[in-house]
Every structure is written in structure tokens, then in C-alpha cells.
Design a protein around this motif. Structure first.
Motif, short mmCIF file in Angstrom:
data_model
loop_
_atom_site.label_atom_id
_atom_site.label_comp_id
_atom_site.label_asym_id
_atom_site.label_seq_id
_atom_site.Cartn_x
_atom_site.Cartn_y
_atom_site.Cartn_z
N PHE A 45 45.68 19.98 50.01
CA PHE A 45 44.78 19.18 49.18
C PHE A 45 45.51 18.57 47.99
O PHE A 45 45.19 17.45 47.57
CB PHE A 45 43.58 20.02 48.74
CG PHE A 45 42.57 20.22 49.83
CD1 PHE A 45 41.68 19.21 50.16
CD2 PHE A 45 42.52 21.40 50.57
CE1 PHE A 45 40.76 19.36 51.19
CE2 PHE A 45 41.60 21.57 51.59
CZ PHE A 45 40.71 20.55 51.90
N SER A 54 43.84 12.15 52.25
CA SER A 54 42.86 12.11 51.16
C SER A 54 41.74 11.14 51.50
O SER A 54 40.55 11.46 51.36
CB SER A 54 43.54 11.69 49.85
OG SER A 54 42.59 11.63 48.80
N THR A 77 39.85 16.84 44.73
CA THR A 77 40.98 17.77 44.81
C THR A 77 40.82 18.91 43.83
O THR A 77 41.02 20.08 44.17
CB THR A 77 42.30 17.03 44.56
OG1 THR A 77 42.49 16.03 45.57
CG2 THR A 77 43.48 17.99 44.56
N SER A 85 41.21 12.33 42.92
CA SER A 85 41.69 13.59 42.34
C SER A 85 40.53 14.50 41.93
O SER A 85 40.71 15.72 41.79
CB SER A 85 42.57 13.30 41.12
OG SER A 85 41.81 12.70 40.08
#
Length: 562
Positions: A33, A209, A88, A85
């Protein structure tokens, strides 16, 4: 046997990845990740293994995603997409909190296994029991050989463990002590793993992603208002018997539950740093009728099942391994029940919810609708009463997201019709080849199938290029004219080649069952079929003109002047 070595999927590398720089790397969940924007795709041993692992990764992402109301799903998804992000960080927090659940050899709750699982005889199997590409008795076709069949690294074992729950064939299993379904030391068939019963569909982005975000179905998260849709590792440890949910909870509770469904009871036996033996027993069956909680598969209406259960029944729509693109394009491009149903009749195909979701995101501007996305189709075909995997399917279709827009209904219909009519033309070409063989005194069936496969292959890439070039705003007749002309050109080229080698007997012809057949009659029939299935504009206009003349004659009053 080694006692409980340490291997934690959160911190230890096991996810096989193709990086954007072209290297293959094995990563832990944390690293996957963290580095997902640098990963092109998963790169395990088989496409089905990658798909099973992807679904596990998605289960983690679903559990990490923020709570969301149904009215806000598109807006929240857009925020996550623009700053990837964010997810994540949420995933890393979840993994840190849940790291103990990901111990592969924990003494009490080993990851996706049953601690202490055993048979009354004490028998265990070799690791080839987990490896899907080792057909029983047909090891010539395996991607592993020799010592590669004797043991697995912990990383390999983790990947095959996940694959086993998803795709394990049906058939008799080891009878686990404590399972009341066992008879005579055997566990009798309960069906394949759930994922093996489906035609898997997912969007593939430029990086993992993007792929994770594109397949993050926030409407499912919003629908879980009670927070009961959890993966198997968050529930009480499994035993040998079928799982009993507390508090009368439904089974399954949602996509996270489905993604991690424990269709088998498994125990890995580590020894000297490798897994050298396993037990695989029956786990939890999952009824495939009207199971609409998996957003990554389409469904088809089943008349036999509807008659049996006396209510409308839909089944997972599996992929056809011989003609995936042609048979599957409808399930990709049908968007609404209004398009698919008429007069209140059951919808023939329910499109995968993931397709509808991404189409909605494109409509709302959350994703650039002019982008070209690849939709991957993954599946397995089983043989001998579903007791063996006979074929693994991996296909894909790249198209502009704008093609899923409500404004693109006309072009989507053109593509669907083109796929169906081109397939009909291919079958006609197969008959043409068979007739040539019959005219020469040969056997037609093998020539029919050989010819069909050849032209399916020849049409495959041109069809994909045509679809990937469509933006959705083209005039439908122009798009259809281009494809029909191109498909006919290819089919005519192949027909010319067959005629050139047909031989003198086929050119002369002969009578078969009172019917005269020859190369000329076969070619005439083929040309008529091509005009029917792949008509050009002037042929359509001529057909309509003749139909209008016929209608006029039919409705002219008797005795009227000509």
C-alpha cells in the motif's frame, strides 16, 4: 514439524508485484500500500491467483475506507481519487491495528486457517493440493516441476491459501474431525470456491493505487449501516464445522465478507522454513442463486432456476473461455435495467455493480471520462463435475469511460449488436468451411470448428482497436458501417484462402442427401449471410426499399390501378 514460525502478512513480503519500472518484487501488505503508485499490477503464478489476492487487498481497503452516507459516495470517492495518499494512510492504520490477525502460523487463529485441523487418520496432503496449475495426472502442463511440487515458501503458501478459498474445485475433501458433515472420513462435495463460480470483472488503472481506488465500491460501504460486513479474520476463529454467525446475522453480510469467504478449512504445516504438507477440508458453501453482494460479477437470469424455486433467480455470469470478449461485451456495456428489459420482463443480464459505479463516477465528473481504461475479465472453467480446473481465463477490453455515459447509449448498442452479429457471421463462416469439406467428400465438423477459431482470432484485435477508439459521440450508422466493412474484409480474405485450396472435387461439387453442394454454392450462401449479419449502408437502404415496396403491395386495395 516446525512449531508456529513467525510470518506476518502485514510486515513480511508475500505479494508478488510487477513494478512500473518492469521489475518483479515481493512486498508485504504495508509495503504494497505504501508503494502502490509504483506498482503496475499483481504478478503471481496465475491470473486467478492475482484476482483472489486483489479481492483480499480490496477487503482491506473497504475496511479502511471512511464511513460514508449514500448521498455522498461520489463526492467522497472523488476526494480519495484526487489525493490517493488518504486511503493509504487509513489502510496503514488498519493494518497496524489488525496486524495480529495476519499471522500465518498463529497457534490460535492462523490467517484464513483452522488451528489444529486434523483428520481421524492423521493423513495430510502434499502442497500440490494447493497448486491450481497441477492437473491431477497431467503434470506435463504445470508451471512447477520437481522440487517445486514438494514444498512452498511461506510467501507462496500465503498466495495459494487465498487462491484455494476462492477457486478450489469441488469434489471429495479430507474429512476434518469436528465437522458433522463428514461421512466415512470424507467430506463430500459442496461446490467450488465462490469466486470460481463467477466471471470476475475489475477496472485496471495505470498503477495498483488507481486499481484499488477504481474498484472501491463506496455504495456497498454506505449500505453497511450497522458495520457488520467484516472479513473472516475479524470474526471468531474458524473451526472444522460450518461457521455459525452470532446474533442471527445474514451470511454473507456484504462484499468484504464475500471477498474473504472461507469456502474451505485449511491448515498449513511448516517445516524447516517451508510449507511441506497441508490439509484442505470443506468449509462454508455459498448459494449462488440471487447472490447479489459481489460487485465484481455480472448476473444472468436463469429460467431453469426460476422454475425450480418459483421466483426470479439470477446466477453469476461466467465468462466463456473460447469467446470471452464477444460473449462478455454485453455485460460490460449494458448500463441500466431500462436498456436491458422490456415490458416488465426479467432483465436478461444484470451488469456488474462495479461497472455501473465507475460509469456513474464518469457521469459526475469524478473521473476524466475521456480516459482509456482497461476492464479485466478473470475466470476459471471446471471439468468433470467441477472437480478439476480445466482452463483459466484472462481477458480484457480497453475503452474510453465516456462509452459508459448515458449519452453513449446509441454507440453502446452498436457495439453490442456488432459483437453478437460478428459472432453469428463467424458461425456462418464455419458452416461455409464445412460445406467446402462436404463438397470435396470430407468430414465437415472439424473444418467448421477450425475455421471458426481462426477467424475469431483474426477478428479479435481489430474489434478491440475499434472499441478502444470509440468516444461514444460518434454517429451510430458511421461506427457500424466501419466495423461491418472491416469484419467482412477479414472474413472474405479467409474465405478466398479456403477456396484457393478447396480442391477440384469441391469446385465440381456433388449431391449429398438430394442437395447439390459445391464451392460456388457455399460461397453464395456465405455472401448472403455476411450481408445479413454485417450489412453495409447501401445494403440496408436497399433492404428497406424492398420492404417498403412489399408493404405497399400488401396494403394496396384490391382492384386498384398499378
Amino acid at each position: 514439524m516446525e512449531e508456529n514460525p513467525q510470518f506476518n502478512l502485514v510486515h513480511d513480503p508475500w505479494v508478488s508485484c510487477l513494478m512500473i519500472d518492469g521489475t518483479i518484487q515481493t512486498l508485504s501488505l504495508n509495503d504494497f500500500f505504501l508503494r502502490s503508485s509504483s506498482i503496475r499490477r499483481l504478478a503471481g503464478e496465475l491470473p486467478t491467483q492475482d484476482y483472489a489476492v486483489l479481492r483480499l487487498l480490496l477487503a482491506i481497503a473497504y475496511r479502511s475506507a471512511p464511513d460514508v452516507d449514500a448521498a455522498d459516495v461520489s463526492e467522497v470517492w472523488g476526494v480519495l481519487w484526487r489525493d490517493q495518499s488518504q486511503l493509504t494512510r487509513m489502510v496503514l492504520e488498519y493494518l497496524e491495528e489488525s496486524r495480529e490477525d495476519f499471522e500465518l502460523f498463529d497457534a490460535v487463529r492462523p490467517f484464513m486457517q483452522v488451528a489444529g485441523l486434523h483428520t481421524s487418520s492423521g493423513k495430510v496432503d502434499g502442497v500440490r493440493r494447493l497448486i491450481a496449475d497441477v492437473p491431477s495426472g497431467h503434470q506435463y502442463f504445470t508451471t512447477r516441476a520437481g522440487s517445486g511440487l514438494d514444498s512452498l515458501s511461506f510467501a507462496e503458501a500465503a498466495r495459494w491459501l487465498i487462491h484455494t478459498h476462492a477457486y478450489d474445485p469441488s469434489g471429495i475433501k479430507s474429512g476434518a474431525v469436528g465437522d458433522p458433515r463428514v461421512k466415512g472420513g470424507k467430506g463430500y462435495p459442496i461446490g467450488t470456491g465462490w469466486t470460481g463460480a463467477t466471471g470476475g470483472i475489475f477496472f485496471e488503472g495505470a498503477s495498483m493505487s488507481e486499481t484499488i481506488h477504481l474498484n472501491l465500491h463506496l455504495p456497498s460501504i454506505a449500505a453497511d449501516v450497522d458495520g457488520i460486513d467484516v472479513p473472516v479474520w475479524e470474526r471468531d476463529p474458524l473451526g472444522a464445522a460450518e461457521e455459525q454467525r452470532v446474533g442471527g446475522q445474514p451470511r454473507p453480510t456484504g462484499p468484504v465478507d464475500v471477498f474473504t469467504w472461507p469456502s474451505r478449512r485449511v491448515r498449513l504445516f511448516p517445516e524447516k522454513g517451508r510449507v511441506r504438507s497441508v490439509i484442505v477440508s470443506n468449509g462454508d458453501p455459498l448459494a449462488i442463486q440471487n447472490m447479489d453482494l459481489d460487485p465484481m460479477t455480472a448476473q444472468r437470469f436463469s429460467k431453469p432456476q426460476t422454475a425450480k424455486f418459483r421466483k426470479a433467480v439470477y446466477m453469476p455470469r461466467e465468462h466463456d473461455p473460447e469467446r470471452t470478449l464477444w460473449s462478455g461485451v454485453g455485460s460490460l456495456l449494458i448500463q441500466t435495467e431500462k436498456e436491458a428489459s422490456t415490458d416488465g420482463e426479467p432483465v436478461p443480464i444484470k451488469v456488474a455493480p462495479m461497472i455501473l459505479w465507475v460509469a456513474r463516477l464518469g457521469e459526475l465528473g469524478a473521473i476524466d471520462s475521456s480516459r482509456l481504461f482497461n476492464v479485466r475479465l478473470i475466470g476459471a472453467e471446471y471439468g468433470t463435475q467441477s472437480s478439476v480446473i480445466s482452463e483459466i481465463l484472462d481477458d480484457g477490453l480497453a475503452f474510453h469511460l465516456s462509452l459508459l455515459s448515458d449519452r453513449s447509449v446509441t454507440i453502446r448498442n452498436v457495439v453490442r449488436v456488432a459483437a453478437a452479429e460478428t459472432e453469428a457471421a463467424v458461425w456462418a463462416f464455419g458452416r461455409f468451411a464445412g460445406e467446402l469439406s462436404r463438397a470435396a467428400g470430407g468430414e465437415p465438423e472439424s473444418q467448421r470448428e477450425k475455421a471458426r477459431q481462426s477467424v475469431f482470432f483474426a477478428l479479435n484485435e481489430p474489434f478491440r482497436r475499434w472499441v478502444s477508439d470509440l468516444l461514444g459521440d460518434e454517429p451510430g450508422d458511421v461506427a457500424a458501417e466501419w466495423w461491418n466493412a472491416e469484419a467482412r474484409r477479414i472474413l472474405k480474405e479467409y474465405a478466398t484462402e479456403l477456396l484457393a485450396v478447396a480442391g477440384e472435387l469441391a469446385l465440381i461439387g456433388r449431391s449429398v442427401g438430394g442437395e447439390f453442394i459445391s464451392a460456388a454454392t457455399a460461397e453464395t450462401w456465405l455472401n448472403r449471410s455476411l450481408r445479413k449479419h454485417l450489412p453495409l449502408k447501401h445494403e440496408i437502404e436497399e433492404r428497406e426499399r424492398l420492404r417498403a415496396v412489399a408493404d405497399l403491395k400488401m396494403h394496396r386495395p384490391e382492384g386498384a390501378k398499378r
